[in-house]
Design a protein around this motif. Structure first.
Motif, short mmCIF file in Angstrom:
data_model
loop_
_atom_site.label_atom_id
_atom_site.label_comp_id
_atom_site.label_asym_id
_atom_site.label_seq_id
_atom_site.Cartn_x
_atom_site.Cartn_y
_atom_site.Cartn_z
N GLN A 241 -30.50 24.59 -47.68
CA GLN A 241 -30.66 25.99 -48.09
C GLN A 241 -29.39 26.80 -47.84
O GLN A 241 -29.06 27.68 -48.64
CB GLN A 241 -31.87 26.65 -47.42
CG GLN A 241 -31.95 26.52 -45.92
CD GLN A 241 -33.19 27.22 -45.37
OE1 GLN A 241 -33.24 28.43 -45.33
NE2 GLN A 241 -34.19 26.46 -44.98
N GLU A 242 -28.65 26.51 -46.77
CA GLU A 242 -27.47 27.32 -46.51
C GLU A 242 -26.39 27.12 -47.58
O GLU A 242 -25.81 28.09 -48.07
CB GLU A 242 -26.89 27.03 -45.12
CG GLU A 242 -25.91 28.11 -44.70
CD GLU A 242 -25.28 27.85 -43.34
OE1 GLU A 242 -25.83 28.35 -42.35
OE2 GLU A 242 -24.24 27.16 -43.28
N ARG B 128 -34.50 38.55 -44.81
CA ARG B 128 -33.68 37.34 -44.72
C ARG B 128 -32.97 37.28 -43.38
O ARG B 128 -32.57 38.30 -42.83
CB ARG B 128 -32.61 37.36 -45.82
CG ARG B 128 -33.18 37.16 -47.20
CD ARG B 128 -32.07 37.26 -48.22
NE ARG B 128 -30.91 36.43 -47.82
CZ ARG B 128 -29.94 36.09 -48.64
NH1 ARG B 128 -29.96 36.49 -49.89
NH2 ARG B 128 -28.93 35.36 -48.22
N ASP C 111 -27.49 28.72 -50.72
CA ASP C 111 -27.35 30.17 -50.61
C ASP C 111 -25.90 30.58 -50.86
O ASP C 111 -25.62 31.66 -51.36
CB ASP C 111 -27.83 30.63 -49.23
CG ASP C 111 -27.91 32.14 -49.13
OD1 ASP C 111 -28.26 32.77 -50.15
OD2 ASP C 111 -27.61 32.69 -48.06
N ARG D 5 -35.15 28.33 -51.29
CA ARG D 5 -36.13 29.09 -50.52
C ARG D 5 -35.51 29.49 -49.20
O ARG D 5 -35.31 28.66 -48.32
CB ARG D 5 -37.39 28.26 -50.26
CG ARG D 5 -38.37 28.34 -51.41
CD ARG D 5 -39.51 27.43 -51.15
NE ARG D 5 -39.02 26.11 -50.75
CZ ARG D 5 -39.80 25.03 -50.68
NH1 ARG D 5 -41.07 25.11 -50.95
NH2 ARG D 5 -39.29 23.87 -50.33
N LEU D 6 -35.19 30.77 -49.08
CA LEU D 6 -34.51 31.21 -47.87
C LEU D 6 -35.53 31.60 -46.81
O LEU D 6 -36.57 32.18 -47.11
CB LEU D 6 -33.64 32.41 -48.19
CG LEU D 6 -32.30 32.08 -48.83
CD1 LEU D 6 -31.57 33.35 -49.15
CD2 LEU D 6 -31.46 31.19 -47.91
N SER E 280 -43.74 35.03 -39.19
CA SER E 280 -43.76 34.99 -40.64
C SER E 280 -45.21 34.77 -41.07
O SER E 280 -46.14 35.01 -40.28
CB SER E 280 -42.84 33.88 -41.11
OG SER E 280 -42.81 33.85 -42.51
N SER F 217 -30.03 36.54 -42.60
CA SER F 217 -28.71 37.16 -42.57
C SER F 217 -28.79 38.67 -42.43
O SER F 217 -27.80 39.32 -42.11
CB SER F 217 -27.94 36.79 -43.84
OG SER F 217 -28.69 37.17 -44.97
N GLU F 218 -29.98 39.23 -42.65
CA GLU F 218 -30.11 40.68 -42.53
C GLU F 218 -30.80 41.10 -41.24
O GLU F 218 -30.96 42.29 -40.97
CB GLU F 218 -30.89 41.24 -43.74
CG GLU F 218 -30.01 41.32 -44.96
CD GLU F 218 -30.81 41.31 -46.26
OE1 GLU F 218 -31.99 41.69 -46.26
OE2 GLU F 218 -30.22 40.89 -47.28
N THR G 126 -37.28 33.67 -44.02
CA THR G 126 -37.38 35.10 -43.75
C THR G 126 -38.24 35.30 -42.50
O THR G 126 -39.00 34.42 -42.12
CB THR G 126 -38.05 35.88 -44.90
OG1 THR G 126 -39.36 35.32 -45.10
CG2 THR G 126 -37.26 35.79 -46.19
#
Lengths: 313, 444
Positions: B199-200, B377, B203, B218-219, B254, B379-380, B221
């Motif tokens: 996934q990375e 996500r 992405d 599919r990231l 999640s 990263s956020e 979250t």
């Protein structure tokens, strides 16, 4: 059978009182790491907050957290909080400790009523895994031997309570009297060492954390209690640990041998008389009719000996 | 070979049989394919050091006759192919690929042997191209540890960017492999594994297709809101020799998915352990007092640990990339952090569970906080040392009021509505309870 005046005063717990003062005296010596006032103190204050009062009054520490499991009676604990600088965190220690940020030098006193079990080991691990260099851990547990039961051995019950933790050379016969306390010390020390091996895995030489035992108190205000503890310091700060000069304190114990706190029961008059001859200077210390072993015990404790009296404060 | 002249010499040389037939038993077919994709990803990393993989692609084709993987990730330089890429085991002087996912010098060759008995590698860089083709059985009988270039060429004209890449074709598939490749379920399994493991890289822009269909990105979250905030921290581990390792740890909640709950461990962006619910990642430690064993009550738990280093050799993965190296000091140190960070999430999920059991109030406050949270996500997710969530379970109302809920046949409820003269089911419940209480419980 001891005479009644030699029996222990259950309500006042003199040994606990002495232990508290000795710990504080040792904490004061942390200053080569940082000013002691800058430390944080975390303990189980209950409704009395005795340790918190002493730590705040004598060391000036103002960052204090009391962990209290009895959330139902929150109002009562908050009411009894002696200083506003004490934060009370409600919940089991196992749940509260991971919610605390470990970026401040901390003195943690896990003063349990109960015996050594997985919860204690879990709390100890959490602190040892996270506390910064210069932090101190103190653990107090009930170290009474298991009650004798012809059906089930003490060793068997301990193995059930602490699976995988009992070293193979421990024998049933070695668990009587203070034997259980000695075993608990060993198990706690193993836990600390194991956690440190994991923690240090990612650290370069010099910054690895080491544990230096300072306290190995045994006392009995009724039940046999063990208090074990020490300071965590980076390898590179061994010199700083040396500068603290903990070993000059007569009650500091860095190994297996415990310091036994066994306060004798003496009258005020006897105490004053003995005090006038202390610290000892070659001359034998004496008081009429007081057994030599009581005088010897008193000489070790006199600076921390409590004087209980009736008063309205 | 034992030296016949020296009776003290013992033969310890490797056998080809070991690589062709033994080593392949340690890895599953799906994982072998992932290893071949790792090669594409490492090509991308050499080609685009800034980490922008847009425009790069890896295409995989499976049929019962052949396996093919094609990429446009720059190709393998001839010198690398000649001296390093086809050796069994990584040579100490191998030119490093920063942040690589290939590490052990075993994945590609092992995948060839796992899948079939004949392979062909064709690679084109800006100025060179080569083809290697080998029949595994023939090679197995040869004394020498060598492959041969079938074609080797210095190009006169610079290859256009889009044509620089590698094509691997494996044929004469093993029977069991051919059978699996026929199955739609196998393809689905592989597709899921790719989208999870890579996934990375996806992405970052690399597109992967399987039999013509793009693999979906599919990231991961985590649910976040004002009052519900995931933990995220970064740990830098210094190495006495070599570059440092950075570990990013995210912990939170999640959707409730028992199959997806647990820890995910990545090394240089490659998933090596997914949805782990074992003691490896802390579940059940401390005789279950530190962290309980996994239970479906924790189906919302998610934890992610990303280990990254310029030197892949410093990361705690095993050679099949199907787990972590539990003896790795780095992993053991980070595991302590993982345990500390997961505890508050476990406590929250326990409170959530208790809340449901007790049915106090309506709507339930912790449940409500979940509904108010939105997936974010990784990263956020912002730096936060401790997971935070509302406590709200032992509110005073819990001590004085309780809630009763039950189902009854509709016909009976409607009849009771008429008799009581009320409009709602709730009122039926309350009035009928009050009636019962007045007659049976109240002392006059």
């Amino acid at each position: 059978m001891p005479k009644s005046y030699e029996r222990i005063n259950y309500s006042l717990r003199p040994a606990k009182n002495i232990e508290r003062k000795m710990l504080c005296e040792a904490f004061r010596r942390l200053s080569p790491f940082a000013t002691v006032e800058s430390y944080r103190y975390i303990g189980f204050g209950s409704t009395y907050f005795s340790d918190f009062e002493l730590v705040h009054r004598t060391l000036g520490i103002g960052n204090m957290i009391s962990i209290e499991r009895d959330e139902e009676n929150a109002a009562r604990f908050i009411f009894n909080r002696p200083y506003r600088c004490i934060t009370i965190r409600f919940g089991e220690s196992t749940g509260v400790l991971p919610e605390i940020l470990w970026n401040v030098r901390t003195i943690l006193w896990l003063d349990y009523d109960g015996v050594l079990d997985a919860t204690v080991l879990s709390d100890v691990s959490l602190f040892v895994a996270n506390a910064v260099s210069g932090s101190v851990i103190v653990v107090t547990i009930n170290a009474d031997p298991e009650r004798l039961d012809p059906e089930r051995s003490r060793l068997g019950r301990l193995q059930e309570r602490l699976p995988g933790r009992i070293p193979p050379d421990v024998e049933e016969g070695g668990l009587a009297l203070w034997g259980t306390a000695a075993l608990y010390r060993r198990i706690l020390t193993n836990q600390i060492e194991q956690t440190l091996v994991d923690r240090n895995g990612g650290r370069p030489a010099g910054t690895r954390i080491q544990y230096h035992q300072l306290f190995n108190f045994q006392y009995s205000d009724g039940a046999r209690m063990l208090t074990l503890g020490g300071v965590l310091a980076e390898e590179g700060q061994v010199g700083v640990v040396g500068q603290c000069a903990f070993q000059q304190l007569p009650f500091v114990r860095v190994g297996v041998d415990p310091f036994l706190i066994a306060p004798p029961n003496l009258t005020f008059r006897e105490i004053r008389h003995l005090d006038s001859q202390l610290p000892q200077d070659g001359e034998p210390v004496q008081a009429p009719g007081v057994p030599a072993r009581d005088i010897e015990a008193y000489s070790l404790l006199y600076r921390h000996f409590p004087m209980f009296g009736e008063s309205e404060v | 070979m034992a030296d016949p002249r020296d009776p003290l010499t013992i033969n310890a040389s490797p056998t080809k049989e070991f690589f062709i037939s033994m080593l392949v038993k340690d890895i599953g077919l799906v994982r072998s394919v992932l290893d071949l994709i790792d090669n594409c990803v490492d090509g991308a990393k050499r080609l685009r050091e800034d980490g922008d993989f847009n425009g790069l692609a890896a295409r995989i084709e499976l049929t019962p006759e052949a396996f093919r993987i094609w990429d446009n990730c720059g190709g393998i330089p001839v010198t690398i192919a000649r001296d390093y890429a086809f050796r069994f085991g990584r040579a100490p002087d191998t030119p490093p690929t920063k942040h690589s996912v290939g590490q052990f010098g075993v994945g590609m060759k092992r995948a060839f042997f796992k899948i079939g008995r004949h392979f062909r590698v064709a690679s084109t860089t800006a100025g060179e191209r080569f083809v290697i083709e080998e029949d595994v059985e023939t090679w197995g009988r040869q004394e020498e540890w060598q492959f041969k270039f079938l074609e080797l060429e210095n190009l006169q004209v610079e290859t256009p960017l889009e044509d620089r890449g590698t094509m691997i074709e494996i044929t004469r598939l093993h029977e069991s492999v051919a059978n699996d490749f026929r199955l739609e379920n196998f393809q689905n399994e592989l597709r899921d594994a790719i989208s999870e493991a890579h996934q990375e890289s996806m992405d970052k822009g690399i597109r992967i297709t399987l039999n013509g269909m793009p693999v979906e990105l599919r990231l991961a979250t985590l649910l976040n809101s004002e009052e519900l905030q995931s933990a995220y921290r970064e740990v830098r581990i210094e190495n006495e020799r070599g570059p440092h390792t950075t570990v990013r740890i995210y912990v939170g909640i999640s959707t409730s998915e028992p199959m997806e709950a647990g820890w995910y461990i990545f090394c240089n962006g490659r998933l090596v352990l997914g949805a782990d619910q074992t003691e490896t990642t802390g579940w059940g430690t401390g005789g279950e007092t530190t962290i309980p064993k996994y239970h479906n009550q924790f189906a919302r738990f998610r934890g992610y640990a990303f280990f990254d280093s310029d030197d892949a050799g410093l990361l705690p993965w095993n050679t099949t990339k199907t787990g972590v190296d539990l003896d790795s000091p780095k992993f053991r140190a980070i595991r302590l952090d993982m345990i500390r960070l997961m505890r508050p999430v476990i406590d929250f999920l326990n409170r959530l569970h208790d809340e449901k059991q007790r049915e106090v109030g309506d709507p339930l406050p912790l449940e409500r906080s979940l509904h108010a949270a939105r997936p974010v996500r990784l990263s956020e997710v912002r730096w936060r040392d401790i997971f935070s969530a509302p406590r709200a379970v032992s509110e005073p109302m819990a001590a004085t009021d309780g809630r009763i809920a039950y189902n009854k046949p509709l016909a009976q409820i409607r009849r009771a509505q008429e008799v009581l003269g009320v409009a709602t089911y709730r009122a039926v419940g309350e009035k009928s309870f009050e009636y019962f209480y007045r007659l049976e419980c109240e002392e006059r």
